[in-house]
Design an enzyme around this catalytic site. Sequence first.
Site, PDB file in Angstrom:
ATOM      1  N   ASP A 100      26.005  92.584   0.084  1.00 38.08           N
ATOM      2  CA  ASP A 100      24.678  93.065  -0.319  1.00 38.08           C
ATOM      3  C   ASP A 100      23.596  92.604   0.657  1.00 38.08           C
ATOM      4  O   ASP A 100      22.559  92.091   0.264  1.00 38.08           O
ATOM      5  CB  ASP A 100      24.314  92.583  -1.731  1.00 38.08           C
ATOM      6  CG  ASP A 100      25.431  92.838  -2.729  1.00 38.08           C
ATOM      7  OD1 ASP A 100      25.676  91.972  -3.591  1.00 38.08           O
ATOM      8  OD2 ASP A 100      26.056  93.905  -2.634  1.00 38.08           O
ATOM      9  N   GLU A 137      22.601 102.463  -7.239  1.00 32.43           N
ATOM     10  CA  GLU A 137      22.072 101.081  -7.215  1.00 32.43           C
ATOM     11  C   GLU A 137      21.619 100.746  -5.799  1.00 32.43           C
ATOM     12  O   GLU A 137      21.573 101.618  -4.936  1.00 32.43           O
ATOM     13  CB  GLU A 137      23.152 100.107  -7.677  1.00 32.43           C
ATOM     14  CG  GLU A 137      24.437 100.202  -6.877  1.00 32.43           C
ATOM     15  CD  GLU A 137      25.625  99.546  -7.568  1.00 32.43           C
ATOM     16  OE1 GLU A 137      25.475  98.959  -8.653  1.00 32.43           O
ATOM     17  OE2 GLU A 137      26.734  99.625  -7.009  1.00 32.43           O
TER      18      GLU A 137
HETATM   19  C1  6LW Z   1      25.229  94.151  -6.642  1.00 32.03           C
HETATM   20  C2  6LW Z   1      25.358  95.612  -6.903  1.00 32.03           C
HETATM   21  C3  6LW Z   1      26.827  95.754  -6.998  1.00 32.03           C
HETATM   22  O1  6LW Z   1      24.050  93.634  -7.181  1.00 32.03           O
HETATM   23  O2  6LW Z   1      27.437  94.564  -7.160  1.00 32.03           O
HETATM   24  O3  6LW Z   1      28.747  96.914  -7.285  1.00 32.03           O
HETATM   25  C4  6LW Z   1      26.439  93.577  -7.357  1.00 32.03           C
HETATM   26  N1  6LW Z   1      27.439  96.841  -6.957  1.00 32.03           N
HETATM   27  O4  6LW Z   1      24.782  96.418  -5.892  1.00 32.03           O
HETATM   28  C5  6LW Z   1      26.881  92.252  -6.831  1.00 32.03           C
HETATM   29  O5  6LW Z   1      27.325  92.345  -5.499  1.00 32.03           O
END
Ligand code: 6LW
Length: 506
Positions: A14, A174
């Site tokens: 991330d 996201e």
């Molecule tokens: C992160 C989100 C995700 O906040 O996993 O699967 C979380 N997507 O973008 C943790 O890495």
Amino acid sequence: MPYTNPVIPGFYPDPSICRNGDDYYLVTSSFAYFPGVPLFHSKDLVNWRQIGHCLTTEQQLPLGNTWLSGGIYAPTIRLHEGWFYMVTTNVSGVGNFFVRSRQPDGPWSDPIPVAQKGIDPSLLFDEDGSVYFQSTCDGNEGYGIYQCEIDIWTGSMLTESRLIWRGTGGAYPEAPHLYKINGFYYLLIAEGGTEYGHMATIARSSAPYGPYEPCPHNPILSHRSLKSSIHATGHADLVQAHDGSWWAVFLGIRPVSYPMRHHLGRETFLAPVSWTDDGWPIIGNGGRIESVMEAPQLQEVRWPHRAIRDDFDDTTLGFDWVFLRNPTPESWSLHESPGNLVLRGNKVSLDDTGAPAFVGRRLRHLSCNIAAILDFEPKSEGEEAGLTVFMNDRYHYDLAVKFKEGRKVIVLRRTVGSLRTEHTLECAAGPVVLKIEARPEWFVFAIQPNQSDVLELGSGETHLLSTEVAGGFTGVVIAMYAVCETGQSTPALFDWFDYEPVNPIE
Ligand code: 6LW
């Protein structure tokens, strides 16, 4: 000149990046490890050095007894009017919050909460002084990217949260980042989930709340349908270099092989960004990236390689050392016996979701040799100290000195879910070198008691300590640890710790 991906190996997922002149700063998620949000610095986007963490106090990062993949999820780092801002989510605490600092290496402020829900927060500072806050959440208009305006001094919401984009239909929209480029608001997100279906998609609008028009060639980054040594590419952030070129950092994985497909964790990759004539970005070669790519035309600045041996002669721990949750002060010391890291076990074991005596560093190479010398003469039943290959509290391999049934023994323990094996071997008094050979298929464990020959004790499959089996968002941490059930702990002295990659650029 070519460079090799990932630019930050090991589980540093991330990534988010910002630029200050010809300096680049990058942060990644850290979950229940402490300190939180590792902070890296580069002058050329390829060579990175860790310069600290953004969250270094329990007030900034209270982790309690959260599960290992709780705590800190995706961060974003931005620079505005001389202030660095890092916004993130403590999913086991306050939720979304940010900290600020005049200097990237801190000290960072106390946490400033933001009431908007969700995870993966980000910030856009607009020319008119507005500050837009984005996050992904399942809000009153359904699941997607929500935005509000905030007061950047107090964190208060100035407007309601509004859904601005649901993405292109992939699961889990996201990781939003909003950019103002050539008069357009560009909204970059991740979709498809952070595994093999991961992708980056983008949309743009002439207004911050939309309507957002999706890019005609989404996804602008994905390996979901490719045969490649790299997969799960997504969760990207864009930066314009000081030479005007554009680049993206994002997460990816390097599966060891098919079908085991286990990997070190989600690592940080870099790729060039090109723009179409009608103003749409493309990451890499039409959304595909390679292990070796053409480097930015920036003055290369390399940093000294981390020494193989940490001899614990400094008065502070190096930045790549982490604790498991918030450490108790009495569990570790660099002062009790200068030149040694001293651990004093408490009643929290590696199987618990608490804060054991634990100092570790990420496994950043599929093949590396690890060793540490331990001087530990336990006296109370069940007391132990040693090394652990730690994926989480249900999946770890431990090589330790233990006091068992009135004698000092070496124990090799393998914990894989509900399964556990434990082998013990008599151990003479005096320091012992604990050795771990990490390889793509096996971790091999050995000891070298006081000047005698190396004795191999056993091994454990590498893929059993990976997200494919153990789940979660982290990767393996190799740690020194100590446990003492009675509370009357004997000091465990680690004089040095070696971490030697077999192939440093692996
Ligand atoms: C992160 C989100 C995700 O906040 O996993 O699967 C979380 N997507 O973008 C943790 O890495």
